[in-house]
Design an enzyme around this catalytic site. Structure first.
Site, mmCIF file in Angstrom:
data_model
loop_
_atom_site.group_PDB
_atom_site.id
_atom_site.type_symbol
_atom_site.label_atom_id
_atom_site.label_comp_id
_atom_site.label_asym_id
_atom_site.label_seq_id
_atom_site.Cartn_x
_atom_site.Cartn_y
_atom_site.Cartn_z
ATOM 1 N N LYS A 278 -12.802 -1.623 5.957
ATOM 2 C CA LYS A 278 -12.032 -2.510 6.841
ATOM 3 C C LYS A 278 -12.569 -2.406 8.277
ATOM 4 O O LYS A 278 -12.988 -3.389 8.856
ATOM 5 C CB LYS A 278 -10.546 -2.157 6.836
ATOM 6 C CG LYS A 278 -9.703 -2.106 5.549
ATOM 7 C CD LYS A 278 -9.907 -2.858 4.429
ATOM 8 C CE LYS A 278 -9.260 -2.928 3.122
ATOM 9 N NZ LYS A 278 -8.070 -2.335 2.728
ATOM 10 N N TRP B 224 0.818 -1.220 0.000
ATOM 11 C CA TRP B 224 0.000 0.000 0.000
ATOM 12 C C TRP B 224 0.846 1.262 0.000
ATOM 13 O O TRP B 224 0.555 2.212 -0.722
ATOM 14 C CB TRP B 224 -0.994 -0.014 1.163
ATOM 15 C CG TRP B 224 -2.064 -1.050 0.946
ATOM 16 C CD1 TRP B 224 -2.316 -2.135 1.739
ATOM 17 C CD2 TRP B 224 -2.989 -1.134 -0.152
ATOM 18 N NE1 TRP B 224 -3.342 -2.880 1.195
ATOM 19 C CE2 TRP B 224 -3.768 -2.294 0.042
ATOM 20 C CE3 TRP B 224 -3.220 -0.359 -1.293
ATOM 21 C CZ2 TRP B 224 -4.774 -2.694 -0.848
ATOM 22 C CZ3 TRP B 224 -4.227 -0.742 -2.181
ATOM 23 C CH2 TRP B 224 -4.977 -1.896 -1.951
ATOM 24 N N ASP C 164 -1.786 6.518 6.252
ATOM 25 C CA ASP C 164 -2.875 5.664 5.766
ATOM 26 C C ASP C 164 -3.219 4.704 6.904
ATOM 27 O O ASP C 164 -2.425 3.829 7.243
ATOM 28 C CB ASP C 164 -2.393 4.902 4.521
ATOM 29 C CG ASP C 164 -3.445 3.939 3.971
ATOM 30 O OD1 ASP C 164 -4.525 3.795 4.594
ATOM 31 O OD2 ASP C 164 -3.180 3.323 2.921
HETATM 32 C C1 LIG Z 1 -7.544 -1.636 1.491
HETATM 33 C C2 LIG Z 1 -6.465 -0.640 1.621
HETATM 34 C C3 LIG Z 1 -6.285 0.391 0.677
HETATM 35 C C4 LIG Z 1 -7.152 0.511 -0.561
HETATM 36 O O1 LIG Z 1 -8.426 0.923 -0.224
HETATM 37 P P1 LIG Z 1 -9.525 1.297 -1.339
HETATM 38 O O2 LIG Z 1 -10.598 1.913 -0.521
HETATM 39 O O3 LIG Z 1 -9.915 0.012 -1.994
HETATM 40 O O4 LIG Z 1 -8.910 2.249 -2.310
HETATM 41 C C5 LIG Z 1 -5.287 1.309 0.904
HETATM 42 N N1 LIG Z 1 -4.500 1.250 1.977
HETATM 43 C C6 LIG Z 1 -4.631 0.264 2.908
HETATM 44 C C7 LIG Z 1 -3.727 0.256 4.090
HETATM 45 C C8 LIG Z 1 -5.622 -0.694 2.748
HETATM 46 O O5 LIG Z 1 -5.757 -1.670 3.665
#
Ligand SMILES: *Cc1c(COP(=O)(O)O)cnc(C)c1O
Length: 360
Positions: free
Chosen positions: A196, A102, A172
């Site tokens: 999540k 990521w 993030d």
């Molecule tokens: C799932 C995830 C993403 C991507 O998320 P989207 O909403 O599908 O763009 C980005 N960063 C992390 C840490 C993730 O777990």
């Protein structure tokens, strides 16, 4: 009906209690006569939902007043571009700590807009570990320092907040927000898409220090302009209303559970049990150094990869769903967000032990 324990990394399991509340309100939102899905985003009912949802999030995360909370669409992936477009503020470069898939994706996207300094990487000596503070190479002139607090695919989570000497820190937290208390004041910006640990897919939450949002890059689309969203209370266009409403139900649920301290206790209990079971066996392996292991996502491999399919079929039949690892790494992964009961992890550990006895 007994629902399966869903170990998916996302869209992930949701609290049954919240799903039932949403079900009860689906046809008639609190006497409005219509569904929450049908409420106009500028209606009185939805304004109340917006205010209540933001107030609850501010309370559980203790968000200081000088931070804006934005409810956006486009997922976490849109933030990979939105962050450089808004936070570079005429500076030529940003620091990226690259610790997994990521953060690498975010850094690749940022390279379209600025020079990216690689500020830190994982270390691999038998076990894989995240960089320590002393191993970071930070540029004092960087516009910001970016990192991924929890690498969902690799199963690695920072146990410290990087110290950046005044350079805004961007994180993030898509896969670990709301899993423990955080000191928001250490950050310039934190973001997370919902699917999540917040709710269902569709809404992305951005918590940003007010003074960092101004005029974005001149080529930035209006939809990628934080200031424009902030000035319109995230109603610049039609926002993902139902996902926003649903996130509010989850925030209330987190509060009822005892807030983020309670979430952290549960998260530790779940992950410590599972890591202990993996470490105690010579059949299952997790190759992350204990200092860098994630409380949310636990990847592991079987001693014999030829048993993978059998493992997945039998676990599914036992009510333990979605244990397959990410397609880029293979093996298995158990994702255990706030809604995963400890009983789900106990059931997984019983299954691991039974499977090893049968085939190990
Ligand atoms: C799932 C995830 C993403 C991507 O998320 P989207 O909403 O599908 O763009 C980005 N960063 C992390 C840490 C993730 O777990």
């Amino acid at each position: 009906m007994q629902r399966p324990y869903n170990f998916s990394a996302g869209p992930a399991m949701l609290p049954t209690e919240v799903l039932e509340q949403a079900q009860a309100e689906l046809l008639d939102f609190q006497g409005s006569g219509i569904s929450p899905m049908e409420l106009g985003h500028r209606s009185k009912f939805f304004s109340e939902i917006r205010e209540k949802t933001e107030a609850c999030l501010r309370e559980i995360l203790a968000i200081p007043n000088n931070y804006k909370v934005l409810f956006l669409s486009g997922g976490a992936t849109s933030q990979f571009a939105m962050i450089p477009l808004n936070l570079l503020r005429n500076k030529p470069s940003a620091d990226y700590i690259e610790t997994g898939i990521w953060s690498k994706k975010a850094s690749k996207e940022a390279k379209r807009y600025c020079t990216v300094n690689l500020a830190g990487e994982n270390h691999n000596s038998e076990l894989l570990s995240l960089p320590e503070q002393a191993q970071l190479t930070l540029n004092p002139d960087a516009a910001y320092v970016y990192y991924t607090d929890n690498e969902t695919i690799g199963g690695m989570e920072f146990k410290y907040v990087p110290e950046t000497n005044g350079v805004p820190l961007v994180s993030d937290m898509t896969s670990n927000i709301l899993s423990r208390p955080i000191d928001i004041s250490r950050y310039g910006l934190i973001y997370a898409s919902a699917q999540k640990n917040i709710g269902h897919a569709g809404v992305t939450i951005v918590i940003v220090r007010e003074d960092l949002i101004g005029e974005p890059h001149p080529m930035a689309p209006t939809m990628f302009n934080y200031l424009a969203h902030a000035e319109q209370d995230s109603c610049l266009n039609t926002p993902p209303t139902y996902a926003w409403y649903f996130a509010g139900l989850v925030f209330e649920w987190v509060k009822r559970q005892g807030g983020l301290e309670a979430m952290q206790r549960q998260a530790k209990l779940r992950s410590e049990k599972l890591y202990a079971a993996i470490d105690d066996s010579d059949f299952y392996t997790n190759n992350i150094h204990p200092s860098s292991r994630s409380n949310m996502n636990v990847p592991f491999i079987l001693a014999d990869a030829n048993l993978d399919e059998k493992f997945l079929a039998e676990s599914q039949a036992a009510g333990l769903w979605n244990l397959k690892g990410h397609r880029s790494v293979g093996g298995m992964r158990a994702s255990m967000y706030n809604s995963m009961p400890v009983a789900g992890v106990d059931a997984l550990i019983d299954f691991l032990n039974d499977f090893q006895r049968k085939y190990g």
